[in-house]
Write an enzyme that holds these catalytic residues in place. Structure first.
Site, PDB file in Angstrom:
ATOM      1  N   SER A 176      64.282  39.854   7.781  1.00 49.90           N
ATOM      2  CA  SER A 176      62.893  40.455   8.471  1.00 49.90           C
ATOM      3  C   SER A 176      63.214  42.098   8.343  1.00 49.90           C
ATOM      4  O   SER A 176      63.973  42.695   9.024  1.00 49.90           O
ATOM      5  CB  SER A 176      62.581  40.088   9.674  1.00 49.90           C
ATOM      6  OG  SER A 176      61.658  41.135  10.332  1.00 49.90           O
ATOM      7  N   ASP A 196      55.408  37.376   1.282  1.00 47.69           N
ATOM      8  CA  ASP A 196      53.963  37.348   1.465  1.00 47.69           C
ATOM      9  C   ASP A 196      53.106  36.683   0.356  1.00 47.69           C
ATOM     10  O   ASP A 196      51.886  36.327   0.436  1.00 47.69           O
ATOM     11  CB  ASP A 196      53.482  38.623   1.570  1.00 47.69           C
ATOM     12  CG  ASP A 196      54.190  39.304   2.924  1.00 47.69           C
ATOM     13  OD1 ASP A 196      54.214  38.785   3.817  1.00 47.69           O
ATOM     14  OD2 ASP A 196      54.376  40.560   2.757  1.00 47.69           O
TER      15      ASP A 196
HETATM   16  C1  S3P Z   1      57.042  43.747   6.039  1.00 46.30           C
HETATM   17  C2  S3P Z   1      58.010  42.837   6.314  1.00 46.30           C
HETATM   18  C3  S3P Z   1      57.487  41.328   6.287  1.00 46.30           C
HETATM   19  C4  S3P Z   1      56.290  41.153   5.530  1.00 46.30           C
HETATM   20  C5  S3P Z   1      55.156  41.910   5.935  1.00 46.30           C
HETATM   21  C6  S3P Z   1      55.577  43.409   5.843  1.00 46.30           C
HETATM   22  C7  S3P Z   1      57.337  45.245   6.242  1.00 46.30           C
HETATM   23  O1  S3P Z   1      57.585  40.957   7.400  1.00 46.30           O
HETATM   24  O2  S3P Z   1      55.815  39.714   5.816  1.00 46.30           O
HETATM   25  O3  S3P Z   1      53.968  41.841   5.185  1.00 46.30           O
HETATM   26  O4  S3P Z   1      56.483  46.191   5.872  1.00 46.30           O
HETATM   27  O5  S3P Z   1      58.217  45.485   6.845  1.00 46.30           O
HETATM   28  P1  S3P Z   1      58.736  40.228   8.084  1.00 46.30           P
HETATM   29  O6  S3P Z   1      59.678  41.365   8.431  1.00 46.30           O
HETATM   30  O7  S3P Z   1      58.481  39.323   9.500  1.00 46.30           O
HETATM   31  O8  S3P Z   1      59.566  39.247   7.233  1.00 46.30           O
END
Ligand code: S3P
Length: 419
Positions: free
Chosen positions: A157, A305
């Site tokens: 993440s 996403d």
């Molecule tokens: C993001 C990380 C992702 C992604 C989100 C944007 C970011 O989430 O799904 O749309 O900008 O760091 P996660 O960190 O929960 O995977």
């Protein structure tokens, strides 16, 4: 259906959030051009304004005046993150290291999403964080002095990784974050571009103690997650060609394009160049017969996403597509496994939920019926694209939720194809 023309999709959402936050934390002026002007980015701007940062109204070109790592002030209201997980989790990292007491709130969807994943490492660094019993929002943070951390994240993440790096940056301590699979790396690229002592090795990223943060300008490239909808539209078309200009093709973000190619779509990259620390290219997509694909855990972060969209494309591809290792989809803006499968079934496709993914059997038969978005922007756009494919007639209950990431989506969709 025929696709045509040239489209410049709006700025990347992840980079837009980070341009505002890093601009606010640096001392001096950072110019931002091409920022995504959407509800999620407005949430980050609003939270930073409540913390005393003079972020001007978002426009195609403006300056963020930062007052440094200790320049944020005690807010007098709760900090409203709207629908934005990125705002919440990145700002949690910032607040954990800032001597203020603040409460992050959000809409119903965001308030249900898991925040323990970010609270636990920040507490390990020494922050005081209160969460409700369901571990969503509101999240109250009493920031203060933090110590260094070496964190092994159970999930890939970028939001968790970024929260830890931002907390360490402000606190002046070192941090190392290791992920099971590397997530998007914009924070580390943007920190490095601003003087931060960042080291990346395999799935780990480290920030040295007492790292610098200089102001820097950002020209936000096109969002690959938004471009993906149009690449899919072109792949599903019967004829034509679509050109997508100035898309960020960072390798941690282009898993969907790779899958689309594997499924048979013809995707060509033109004029690949490095701008402001990010790879950018123009993409040309031409339709072709599509066949099913397999997606497993290692491939998920680079297209996390885009999986609802991949499922929609798979409904028109020949054969059975199986997505596994994608349990994270259950904790996005909606439970995207349950919602995508229910909607595919509602329009006549064959699909099945798996605990950590889904199975979709493609066909040529027309797909028709009503889709429920649950307020999730990516579901609205994914089914909007599927609805544009020949023979399909799909009605979407809440078209307006696209304002979260792509306010002009329906106009761009209409301008890119004809029946
Ligand atoms: C993001 C990380 C992702 C992604 C989100 C944007 C970011 O989430 O799904 O749309 O900008 O760091 P996660 O960190 O929960 O995977």
């Amino acid at each position: 259906m025929k696709v045509f023309g040239t489209l410049r999709v709006p700025g990347d959402k992840s980079i837009s959030h980070r341009a505002l936050i890093l601009g606010a934390l640096a001392e001096g002026d950072s110019a931002v051009t091409g920022i995504l002007q959407s509800a999620d980015v407005q949430s980050t701007a609003g939270v930073l304004r409540a913390l005393g940062v003079p972020i001007p109204e978002l426009s195609s070109s403006f300056i963020v005046r930062g007052y440094g790592r200790s320049g944020l002030v005690q807010p007098t209201t709760d900090l409203d993150c709207g629908n934005s997980g990125t705002t919440t989790r990145l700002m949690a990292g910032v607040l954990a290291a800032t001597p203020v007491r603040a409460t992050l709130i959000g809409d119903a969807s965001l308030s249900r999403r898991p925040m323990e994943r970010v609270a636990t490492p920040l507490r390990t660094m020494g922050a005081t964080i209160e969460l409700p019993p369901h571990s969503g929002l509101p999240m109250t943070i009493q920031g203060g002095h933090l110590h260094e951390i070496n964190w092994n994240s159970a999930v890939a993440s970028a939001q968790i990784k970024s929260a830890i790096l931002l907390a360490a940056l402000i606190a002046g301590v070192s941090a190392r974050v290791t992920e099971p699979v590397r997530s998007r790396d914009h924070t580390e690229r943007m920190l490095a571009a601003r003087g931060g002592a960042i080291r990346v090795a395999d799935n780990s990223v480290s920030l040295a103690a007492n790292s610098w943060l200089l102001p820097a300008d950002t020209a936000v490239p096109g969002d690959p997650s938004s471009a993906a909808f149009f690449a899919a539209l072109a792949a599903l078309a019967d004829s034509g060609e679509l050109r997508l200009e100035r898309v960020c093709v960072n390798e941690t973000r282009i898993g969907f394009l790779d899958q689309l190619r594997l499924m048979g779509a013809r995707v060509t990259e033109k004029d690949r160049r490095l701008e402001g620390g990010e790879w950018i290219a123009d993409l040309i997509v031409v339709p072709n017969r599509l066949s099913a694909t397999l997606v497993s855990e290692a491939q998920v972060p680079a297209m996390v996403d885009e999986l609802p969209l991949l499922a929609c494309v798979a409904a028109r591809a020949e054969g059975e597509t199986v997505i596994t290792g994608a349990g994270e989809l259950r904790v996005k803006e909606s439970d995207r496994i349950a919602a995508v499968v229910a909607n595919l079934k509602a329009i006549g496709a064959t699909a099945e939920e798996l605990p950590d993914g889904m199975r979709i059997v493609g066909s040529d038969r027309p797909l028709a019926g009503k889709v429920r978005t649950y307020g999730d922007h990516r579901l609205a756009m994914a089914f909007g694209v599927l609805g544009a494919a020949s023979g399909n007639a799909i009605e979407i209950d809440d078209r307006d939720c696209v304002t979260v990431s792509y306010p002009g989506f329906w106009a761009d969709l209409a301008a890119s194809h004809s029946a």
